[in-house]
Scaffold this active site. Structure first.
Site, mmCIF file in Angstrom:
data_model
loop_
_atom_site.group_PDB
_atom_site.id
_atom_site.type_symbol
_atom_site.label_atom_id
_atom_site.label_comp_id
_atom_site.label_asym_id
_atom_site.label_seq_id
_atom_site.Cartn_x
_atom_site.Cartn_y
_atom_site.Cartn_z
ATOM 1 N N CYS A 2 9.471 4.546 4.474
ATOM 2 C CA CYS A 2 10.212 4.537 5.737
ATOM 3 C C CYS A 2 9.847 5.722 6.636
ATOM 4 O O CYS A 2 9.572 6.818 6.147
ATOM 5 C CB CYS A 2 11.710 4.605 5.481
ATOM 6 S SG CYS A 2 12.309 3.346 4.383
ATOM 7 N N ARG A 27 2.452 5.245 7.183
ATOM 8 C CA ARG A 27 3.233 5.436 5.967
ATOM 9 C C ARG A 27 3.507 4.123 5.239
ATOM 10 O O ARG A 27 3.872 4.126 4.068
ATOM 11 C CB ARG A 27 4.580 6.106 6.315
ATOM 12 C CG ARG A 27 4.427 7.494 6.855
ATOM 13 C CD ARG A 27 5.728 7.980 7.467
ATOM 14 N NE ARG A 27 6.722 8.281 6.467
ATOM 15 C CZ ARG A 27 6.884 9.456 5.877
ATOM 16 N NH1 ARG A 27 6.087 10.452 6.201
ATOM 17 N NH2 ARG A 27 7.823 9.657 4.995
ATOM 18 N N TRP A 75 10.523 0.385 4.800
ATOM 19 C CA TRP A 75 9.762 -0.130 3.649
ATOM 20 C C TRP A 75 10.820 -0.585 2.652
ATOM 21 O O TRP A 75 11.560 0.238 2.108
ATOM 22 C CB TRP A 75 8.890 0.999 3.084
ATOM 23 C CG TRP A 75 7.920 0.562 2.040
ATOM 24 C CD1 TRP A 75 6.674 0.016 2.244
ATOM 25 C CD2 TRP A 75 8.066 0.679 0.615
ATOM 26 N NE1 TRP A 75 6.071 -0.225 1.040
ATOM 27 C CE2 TRP A 75 6.894 0.162 0.018
ATOM 28 C CE3 TRP A 75 9.082 1.148 -0.220
ATOM 29 C CZ2 TRP A 75 6.701 0.114 -1.357
ATOM 30 C CZ3 TRP A 75 8.897 1.106 -1.593
ATOM 31 C CH2 TRP A 75 7.707 0.595 -2.150
ATOM 32 N N ASN A 101 16.023 7.214 5.268
ATOM 33 C CA ASN A 101 14.877 7.111 4.363
ATOM 34 C C ASN A 101 15.357 7.624 3.018
ATOM 35 O O ASN A 101 15.911 8.716 2.944
ATOM 36 C CB ASN A 101 13.722 7.972 4.904
ATOM 37 C CG ASN A 101 12.505 7.930 3.993
ATOM 38 O OD1 ASN A 101 12.457 7.148 3.056
ATOM 39 N ND2 ASN A 101 11.532 8.776 4.290
ATOM 40 N N GLY A 102 15.173 6.837 1.957
ATOM 41 C CA GLY A 102 15.628 7.267 0.627
ATOM 42 C C GLY A 102 16.413 6.157 -0.038
ATOM 43 O O GLY A 102 16.333 4.993 0.382
ATOM 44 N N GLU A 487 -11.109 5.487 -9.738
ATOM 45 C CA GLU A 487 -10.817 5.626 -8.311
ATOM 46 C C GLU A 487 -11.478 4.487 -7.513
ATOM 47 O O GLU A 487 -10.873 3.942 -6.590
ATOM 48 C CB GLU A 487 -11.290 7.010 -7.832
ATOM 49 C CG GLU A 487 -11.126 7.302 -6.356
ATOM 50 C CD GLU A 487 -9.682 7.188 -5.842
ATOM 51 O OE1 GLU A 487 -8.750 7.057 -6.634
ATOM 52 O OE2 GLU A 487 -9.525 7.187 -4.608
ATOM 53 N N LYS A 491 -9.379 1.848 -5.234
ATOM 54 C CA LYS A 491 -9.637 1.645 -3.804
ATOM 55 C C LYS A 491 -9.815 0.161 -3.515
ATOM 56 O O LYS A 491 -9.264 -0.373 -2.569
ATOM 57 C CB LYS A 491 -10.924 2.372 -3.354
ATOM 58 C CG LYS A 491 -10.851 3.847 -3.155
ATOM 59 C CD LYS A 491 -9.991 4.333 -2.019
ATOM 60 C CE LYS A 491 -8.561 4.477 -2.387
ATOM 61 N NZ LYS A 491 -8.101 5.660 -3.066
ATOM 62 N N GLU A 494 -6.466 -1.846 -3.863
ATOM 63 C CA GLU A 494 -5.481 -1.510 -2.833
ATOM 64 C C GLU A 494 -5.720 -2.230 -1.517
ATOM 65 O O GLU A 494 -4.780 -2.683 -0.882
ATOM 66 C CB GLU A 494 -5.555 -0.006 -2.510
ATOM 67 C CG GLU A 494 -4.871 0.885 -3.487
ATOM 68 C CD GLU A 494 -4.809 2.315 -2.970
ATOM 69 O OE1 GLU A 494 -5.885 2.923 -2.779
ATOM 70 O OE2 GLU A 494 -3.702 2.809 -2.740
ATOM 71 N N HIS A 510 -14.936 -2.486 -26.684
ATOM 72 C CA HIS A 510 -13.696 -2.611 -27.451
ATOM 73 C C HIS A 510 -12.742 -3.621 -26.824
ATOM 74 O O HIS A 510 -11.551 -3.600 -27.114
ATOM 75 C CB HIS A 510 -13.017 -1.239 -27.584
ATOM 76 C CG HIS A 510 -13.876 -0.254 -28.314
ATOM 77 N ND1 HIS A 510 -14.144 -0.349 -29.661
ATOM 78 C CD2 HIS A 510 -14.574 0.820 -27.866
ATOM 79 C CE1 HIS A 510 -14.942 0.640 -30.016
ATOM 80 N NE2 HIS A 510 -15.224 1.370 -28.947
ATOM 81 N N LYS A 609 2.195 5.066 2.298
ATOM 82 C CA LYS A 609 1.349 6.251 2.238
ATOM 83 C C LYS A 609 2.017 7.354 1.447
ATOM 84 O O LYS A 609 1.388 8.083 0.703
ATOM 85 C CB LYS A 609 1.050 6.726 3.671
ATOM 86 C CG LYS A 609 0.130 7.932 3.742
ATOM 87 C CD LYS A 609 -1.274 7.558 3.338
ATOM 88 C CE LYS A 609 -2.194 8.744 3.245
ATOM 89 N NZ LYS A 609 -3.403 8.415 2.467
HETATM 90 O O1 M6R Z 1 0.616 11.799 -1.693
HETATM 91 P P1 M6R Z 1 0.186 11.715 -3.117
HETATM 92 O O2 M6R Z 1 -1.181 12.222 -3.349
HETATM 93 O O3 M6R Z 1 1.181 12.328 -4.062
HETATM 94 O O4 M6R Z 1 0.176 10.156 -3.426
HETATM 95 C C1 M6R Z 1 -0.065 9.661 -4.706
HETATM 96 C C2 M6R Z 1 -0.364 8.184 -4.661
HETATM 97 O O5 M6R Z 1 0.741 7.484 -4.165
HETATM 98 C C3 M6R Z 1 -1.594 7.888 -3.804
HETATM 99 O O6 M6R Z 1 -2.709 8.585 -4.232
HETATM 100 C C4 M6R Z 1 -1.899 6.373 -3.833
HETATM 101 O O7 M6R Z 1 -2.345 5.991 -5.086
HETATM 102 C C5 M6R Z 1 -2.917 6.060 -2.737
HETATM 103 N N1 M6R Z 1 -2.523 4.868 -2.064
HETATM 104 C C6 M6R Z 1 -4.288 5.907 -3.258
HETATM 105 O O8 M6R Z 1 -5.193 5.436 -2.323
#
Ligand code: M6R
Length: 614
Positions: A2, A27, A75, A101-102, A487, A491, A494, A510, A609
């Site tokens: 949010c 965000r 969100w 927010n929360g 990673e 990516k 996501e 395995h 985000k």
């Molecule tokens: O802000 P942060 O680095 O703590 O966020 C951690 C994860 O939420 C963040 O890295 C998330 O996995 C990203 N969307 C990766 O692209």
């Protein structure tokens, strides 16, 4: 997650609020809304499911007058994304409007209590309960808004950043925070509110970051007042933010993600500035030097993080163990915080977070602190909650990252971890001088080698077209390349919604090898490092099962190119810094596959985000 924006001053509030919401779009959200107290003292609330642009369409032709307002991107947590659940929420009489927010954990109990008093609810959110509670408290005793908010928040269990307006007092906004970020921007006779500084920097660089359980009372032409829930005045520090507008715009790129991938050479230079010397043979991370006794006394380091930052942590483990000979554990913050971990004053916890607001990482920090561990933060967002909760730390200084998929923050985190390991290793005497100097020199050359990799963009864009059909992907790597494989897979999933798994290459036999057939793309990080021969064998195992191999190789490699279906040639880099190079083509691959599939690259579905709820 949010986003909150608020404005009170002498300008029209609506355009400032809408622009602010757009700045916070990164965000992640599913609905948006705005509340204004109009020039004729009406409380107008407009909200809709979808994007901020949908809200603008919805609002056209409506009364958007007023110099005070609050706005929100939601969100969904409690209740589906729809206009009824979108914020702002308003009280039964229509007098108070609130954005939040929360999560209010005891909302069900509070709701029942209010329903028994005759209150009706229009949404299934926890937030509506809070605005009704404020009205209930205010109307019972005819107290002012601040007092009503203080009393209401004392009944609330959970996390909040809120802003509340009273239709009958268009000269004031009351805002409060607990475990959710909130920033107050201070202008000339005007104030801004936001979840982070990005909607504010266009108007003022003077900000106050509220602390937990602080309440800000903002009134036109009056000084900022900050009090706690018991009405005790809180001293607050006005800080200067140094973000520029260019950093918040796409600068000619089709997406923020692509811009941020291309910014990486400059970001790594910014990250090293003032830390690696001009001659390129020394690196000093001042926080390490300032706290060297405490760091050197540590029996163990524990890295806590989530998502991409956790992947950076896995690389950090190898760097610190190699150069400092200190055992390092890497933990998902979300698991660590609920595991009753064995941790105490002999431990150093490194919390890695781009946003500095990730709820799980922050909770892990608080837990480790309560057990006496020393906390070192590695964050990007200056002034955010995690750096403020840590004993010391280092910012990565890569500038605001707007694309939801983290790119430049990852390489910035790895760069800081490398500098930390080098600085500490030298203090500890566990790295010899020649090795130290050669790694520092290599670090200095990373930006130009990244530039070289970025020249492969068109080729990777072409290659991506072949893979839009794929429903699954496997990413493999060993040693330093294993977190890179993780990673790369993260990516891709996501932003393209293609299922992808990362594995240590040798683990394939395995289990995952059962998945390999002619349809399965397998991306292998196979640059010429310590485990090269082993990785070559892994590639042969895949080819024997007709898997389709895309291999990242070191320029000039003519062995793997004969076995793999496609090779992407990369400049040679020392093994411990190789992730800084091998990650870049994987970011580009994920980006272009997602673009080919027509996905919303910068705001992928369901993702936020800044994950400020657990
Ligand atoms: O802000 P942060 O680095 O703590 O966020 C951690 C994860 O939420 C963040 O890295 C998330 O996995 C990203 N969307 C990766 O692209």
């Amino acid at each position: 997650m949010c986003g909150i924006v608020g404005y009170i001053g002498h300008r029209k509030a609506y355009p400032i609020l809408i622009k602010g919401l757009k700045r916070l779009e990164y965000r992640g959200y599913d609905s948006a809304g705005v509340a204004l107290i109009s020039d004729s003292c009406q409380l107008n609330v407009y909200k809709t499911k979808g994007k901020v642009a949908d809200l603008e369409t919805f609002v056209s032709q409506k009364d958007i007058s007023g110099t005070i307002g609050i706005a929100h991107t939601r969100w969904a947590t409690h209740g589906e994304p729809c206009s009824a659940n979108a914020h702002p929420h308003y009280s039964s009489s229509g007098r108070f409007a609130l954005i939040h927010n929360g999560i209010i954990e005891n909302y069900a109990v509070l709701k029942e209590k209010l329903q028994a008093k005759g209150y009706h609810f229009n949404s299934s959110t926890d937030t509506e309960v809070l605005v009704q509670l404020i009205e209930y408290i205010q109307s019972a005793d005819h107290i002012d808004l601040l007092t009503a908010v203080q009393l209401a928040l004392r009944e609330v269990i959970g996390a909040y950043a809120i802003a509340v307006m009273d239709r009958d007092n268009p000269d004031e906004i009351v805002a409060a925070r607990k475990s959710s970020p909130l920033v107050v921007g201070i202008g000339e006779g005007e104030f801004f509110l936001a979840s982070d500084a990005t909607p504010i920097v266009e108007y003022t660089d003077k900000v106050v970051y509220l602390e937990d359980e602080e309440i800000a009372v903002i009134r036109r032409d009056s000084p900022l007042k900050v009090v706690n829930l018991n009405n005790v005045e809180c001293p607050h520090k006005v800080q200067t933010v140094s973000m520029n507008l260019g950093q918040l715009e796409k600068g000619g790129y089709p997406h923020f993600m692509l811009k941020e991938i291309f910014e990486q050479p400059a970001c790594i230079n910014d990250c090293m500035r003032g830390r690696v010397n001009i001659e390129g043979n020394n690196v000093v991370l001042s926080a390490v030097i300032d706290y060297k006794e405490r760091l050197l006394a540590a029996k163990r380091f524990i890295i806590v993080a989530c998502g991409t930052s956790w992947h950076a942590g896995l690389i950090g483990k190898q760097l610190i163990e190699t150069f400092c000979r200190i055992p390092v554990e890497v933990e998902y913050a979300s698991e660590f915080r609920y595991r009753d971990p064995v941790i105490g004053p002999d431990d150093v916890v490194i919390a890695i977070s781009q946003s500095g607001e990730t709820a799980d990482t922050l909770a892990a920090v608080e837990l480790a602190k309560s057990r006496g561990a020393f906390i070192y933060g590695i964050c990007n967002a200056v002034g955010s909650s995690i750096p403020r909760a840590t004993d010391t730390g280092s910012y990565i200084h890569v500038g605001p990252e707007i694309g939801v998929a983290s790119t430049k923050a990852f390489t910035g985190q790895v760069t800081v971890l490398a500098m930390l390991a080098l600085t500490l290793g030298r203090e500890k005497g566990t790295i010899d001088e020649a090795k130290f100097v050669s790694v520092v020199q290599e670090l200095q050359h990373i930006p130009e080698k990244m530039e070289e990799v970025l020249k492969l963009n068109d080729r990777i864009a072409e290659l991506s077209k072949i893979f839009t059909y794929a429903h699954n992907f496997i990413y493999l790597g060993r040693g330093y390349a294993y977190p890179v494989a993780l990673e790369g897979a993260l990516k891709l999933k996501e932003i393209s919604y293609i299922h992808a798994e990362g594995y240590p290459a040798a683990e394939m036999k395995h289990g995952p090898i059962a998945l390999i057939d002619a349809e399965m793309p397998v991306v292998v990080v196979a640059t010429q490092n310590g485990l090269y021969e082993k990785v070559l064998s892994n590639i042969q195992e895949i080819k024997a099962r007709k898997g389709r191999v895309v291999a990242l190789v070191t320029k000039g490699d003519n062995i793997i190119s004969r076995v793999a279906d496609t090779v992407i040639e990369l400049p040679a880099v020392m093994e411990c810094l190789d992730p800084l190079i091998t990650t870049v083509p994987l970011q580009l691959l994920a980006y272009h596959i997602a673009v080919c599939k027509g996905m919303d690259v910068d705001q992928p579905r369901n993702l936020a985000k800044s994950v400020t709820v657990e």
